[in-house]
Design a protein around this motif. Structure first.
Motif, mmCIF file in Angstrom:
data_model
loop_
_atom_site.group_PDB
_atom_site.id
_atom_site.type_symbol
_atom_site.label_atom_id
_atom_site.label_comp_id
_atom_site.label_asym_id
_atom_site.label_seq_id
_atom_site.Cartn_x
_atom_site.Cartn_y
_atom_site.Cartn_z
ATOM 1 N N ALA A 1 -35.981 37.698 -83.539
ATOM 2 C CA ALA A 1 -37.259 36.784 -84.025
ATOM 3 C C ALA A 1 -38.257 36.319 -84.387
ATOM 4 N N GLU A 2 -39.080 35.737 -85.396
ATOM 5 C CA GLU A 2 -40.433 35.506 -84.762
ATOM 6 C C GLU A 2 -40.455 34.227 -85.849
ATOM 7 N N ASP A 3 -40.797 33.316 -86.047
ATOM 8 C CA ASP A 3 -41.259 32.257 -86.809
ATOM 9 C C ASP A 3 -39.896 31.795 -87.662
ATOM 10 N N VAL A 4 -39.429 31.256 -86.874
ATOM 11 C CA VAL A 4 -37.142 31.162 -87.517
ATOM 12 C C VAL A 4 -37.076 30.372 -88.293
ATOM 13 N N LEU A 5 -36.791 30.673 -89.624
ATOM 14 C CA LEU A 5 -36.387 29.203 -90.547
ATOM 15 C C LEU A 5 -34.898 29.124 -90.480
ATOM 16 N N ILE A 6 -33.967 27.942 -90.100
ATOM 17 C CA ILE A 6 -32.946 27.782 -90.304
ATOM 18 C C ILE A 6 -32.345 26.801 -90.588
ATOM 19 N N LEU A 7 -31.288 27.448 -91.692
ATOM 20 C CA LEU A 7 -30.413 27.067 -92.946
ATOM 21 C C LEU A 7 -29.459 26.135 -92.439
ATOM 22 N N THR A 8 -28.900 24.819 -92.761
ATOM 23 C CA THR A 8 -27.941 24.576 -92.404
ATOM 24 C C THR A 8 -26.977 24.144 -93.706
ATOM 25 N N HIS A 9 -25.873 23.589 -94.140
ATOM 26 C CA HIS A 9 -24.884 23.632 -95.564
ATOM 27 C C HIS A 9 -25.072 22.044 -95.818
ATOM 28 N N LEU B 1 -25.610 21.064 -88.420
ATOM 29 C CA LEU B 1 -26.670 20.101 -87.673
ATOM 30 C C LEU B 1 -26.542 20.910 -85.766
ATOM 31 N N GLY B 2 -25.713 20.628 -85.656
ATOM 32 C CA GLY B 2 -25.755 21.109 -84.306
ATOM 33 C C GLY B 2 -25.871 21.883 -83.431
ATOM 34 N N CYS B 3 -25.533 22.886 -84.692
ATOM 35 C CA CYS B 3 -25.582 24.452 -84.624
ATOM 36 C C CYS B 3 -27.678 24.596 -84.598
ATOM 37 N N GLY B 4 -27.432 23.594 -85.805
ATOM 38 C CA GLY B 4 -28.977 24.360 -86.164
ATOM 39 C C GLY B 4 -29.858 24.027 -85.528
ATOM 40 N N VAL B 5 -29.691 22.874 -84.907
ATOM 41 C CA VAL B 5 -31.166 21.385 -84.091
ATOM 42 C C VAL B 5 -30.406 22.397 -82.671
ATOM 43 N N SER B 6 -29.292 23.135 -81.904
ATOM 44 C CA SER B 6 -29.385 23.784 -80.548
ATOM 45 C C SER B 6 -29.880 25.611 -81.606
ATOM 46 N N ILE C 1 -33.675 23.265 -91.188
ATOM 47 C CA ILE C 1 -33.763 22.237 -92.998
ATOM 48 C C ILE C 1 -32.366 22.147 -92.900
ATOM 49 N N ASN C 2 -32.583 20.925 -94.596
ATOM 50 C CA ASN C 2 -30.829 20.986 -94.968
ATOM 51 C C ASN C 2 -31.113 20.822 -95.975
ATOM 52 N N GLY C 3 -30.813 20.726 -97.150
ATOM 53 C CA GLY C 3 -31.294 20.502 -98.243
ATOM 54 C C GLY C 3 -30.954 18.953 -98.859
ATOM 55 N N ASP C 4 -29.935 18.753 -98.785
ATOM 56 C CA ASP C 4 -29.545 16.770 -98.764
ATOM 57 C C ASP C 4 -29.808 16.471 -97.490
ATOM 58 N N ILE C 5 -30.148 14.874 -97.910
ATOM 59 C CA ILE C 5 -30.591 13.680 -96.744
ATOM 60 C C ILE C 5 -29.864 14.304 -95.730
ATOM 61 N N ILE C 6 -30.653 14.193 -94.607
ATOM 62 C CA ILE C 6 -28.826 13.586 -93.353
ATOM 63 C C ILE C 6 -28.673 12.371 -92.849
ATOM 64 N N PRO D 1 -41.135 19.083 -87.399
ATOM 65 C CA PRO D 1 -41.306 19.825 -88.415
ATOM 66 C C PRO D 1 -42.275 21.118 -87.644
ATOM 67 N N GLN D 2 -42.474 22.284 -87.817
ATOM 68 C CA GLN D 2 -43.433 22.354 -87.049
ATOM 69 C C GLN D 2 -44.223 23.547 -88.741
ATOM 70 N N ASP D 3 -45.603 23.984 -89.099
ATOM 71 C CA ASP D 3 -45.862 24.330 -89.830
ATOM 72 C C ASP D 3 -46.415 25.929 -89.773
ATOM 73 N N PHE D 4 -45.424 26.348 -90.415
ATOM 74 C CA PHE D 4 -45.341 28.501 -90.318
ATOM 75 C C PHE D 4 -44.918 28.792 -91.817
#
Ligand SMILES: [Mn+2]
Length: 317
Positions: free
Chosen positions: A15-23, A31-36, A51-56, A69-72
């Motif tokens: 995988a390259e330029d990966v966006l990780i979604l959390t619930h 969040l622990g999974c996403g961040v790690s 990223i997350n759809g709600d305010i963390i 955050p990175q730009d891609f």
């Protein structure tokens, strides 16, 4: 159907330029999974964001230190601890719900929305599933990665008190502490410290506690007015849901929380022999055997509650 460990590693390595979604309504596990995962991918020299759809909620700020955050433009999309693309929330579901390349999850109720699913429904936390993947990949688990994984593992197992806290969960927690997770501080932040508004909300909520089925079912209801009066926020009421089944003799705790946008979120916590996931599935929700949830539209919450209690009564016969 779950892909095997070899395949999930192949996907992550490729995988390259990966966006990780959390619930939505994020918890320590997603969040622990996403961040790690984000930190692991960046350590491999890749671009990645979580990223997350709600305010963390602020209490999770420590997870995101030095993770700007990175730009891609994302080329590969991973969802972690997300059983259903609807749980991404409307905004993220619309943008990415049908484009998820890989889902890493531990919910037996996963609806298989992703192109490939890596599922281990026996794991008490998706963070445990991910830890095993990292070990298999030979990843260098740095203190901040250990901290994120420990956060997920401890929060989903109720600080290692629930039935999903397997001996492996304890062993992995011990490894994560050795790798630099500050367990005592994380536990204080996740399980003890709460704002004063929370305690005011709790007092009001407990005042309105109802019991059914000879005390086997406990119901707590938190309305929008109660949030407004006390200044508490909906995410601060997660701990209340866990409290509902602590009443002596209770086999099921039901917490009905009114959402800011209207409608109610039901959170169930059960003891043997009640299956929270099965009960919630009847009302269009899902989750785990001891903790599950479903939604109820505005003005129908009491009717749905009555039906749910009737169902529980039958289950207990
Ligand atoms: Mn989880």
């Amino acid at each position: 159907m779950s892909i095997d460990t070899k395949r999930v590693i192949e996907l992550l390595n490729g995988a390259e330029d990966v966006l990780i979604l959390t619930h939505k309504n994020p918890d320590g596990d997603t969040l622990g999974c996403g961040v790690s995962l984000c930190r692991v991918l960046r350590a491999q020299g890749k671009r990645a964001n979580v990223i997350n759809g709600d305010i963390i909620p602020k209490k999770y700020d420590y997870l995101f230190e030095n993770l700007e955050p990175q730009d891609f433009n994302p080329k590969f999309i991973v969802a972690v601890d997300v059983a259903d693309n609807k749980l991404l929330g409307d905004k993220l579901n619309e943008l990415y719900g049908d484009k998820v390349d890989l889902c890493i999850d531990h919910h037996g109720t996963n609806v298989e929305y992703a192109k490939e699913l890596y599922l281990n429904a026996n794991d008490g936390a998706a963070s445990l599933t991910l830890y095993r993947i990292f070990k298999e990949m030979g990843v260098d688990i740095t203190p901040d990665i250990a901290t994120a994984l420990y956060t997920g593992l401890s929060t989903d197992t109720g600080c290692f008190r629930y039935s999903n806290a397997s001996s492996e969960a304890y062993r992995v927690a011990a490894d994560l502490i050795d790798l630099g997770a500050d367990n005592a501080n994380i536990n204080v932040l996740m399980f003890e410290t709460k704002p004063i508004e929370y305690f005011n909300l709790l007092a009001e909520t407990l005042n309105g506690m109802r019991t059914f089925c000879d005390g086997k079912v406990i119901v707590l209801k938190v309305t929008k007015e109660m949030f407004e009066r006390t200044g508490a926020t909906p995410d601060q009421c997660d701990a209340i849901a866990a409290m509902s089944r602590q009443v002596e003799g209770a086999l099921c705790g039901i917490t009905m929380k009114e959402k800011p946008q209207g409608g109610f979120k039901f959170s169930l916590r059960t003891h043997d022999p009640l299956d929270a996931a099965k009960i919630c599935a009847t009302f269009g929700g899902g989750g785990h055997i001891r903790a599950a949830g479903c939604d109820a539209p505005s003005d129908e919450e009491e009717e749905i509650l009555s039906k749910m209690i009737a169902l529980i009564e039958t289950e207990l016969k």
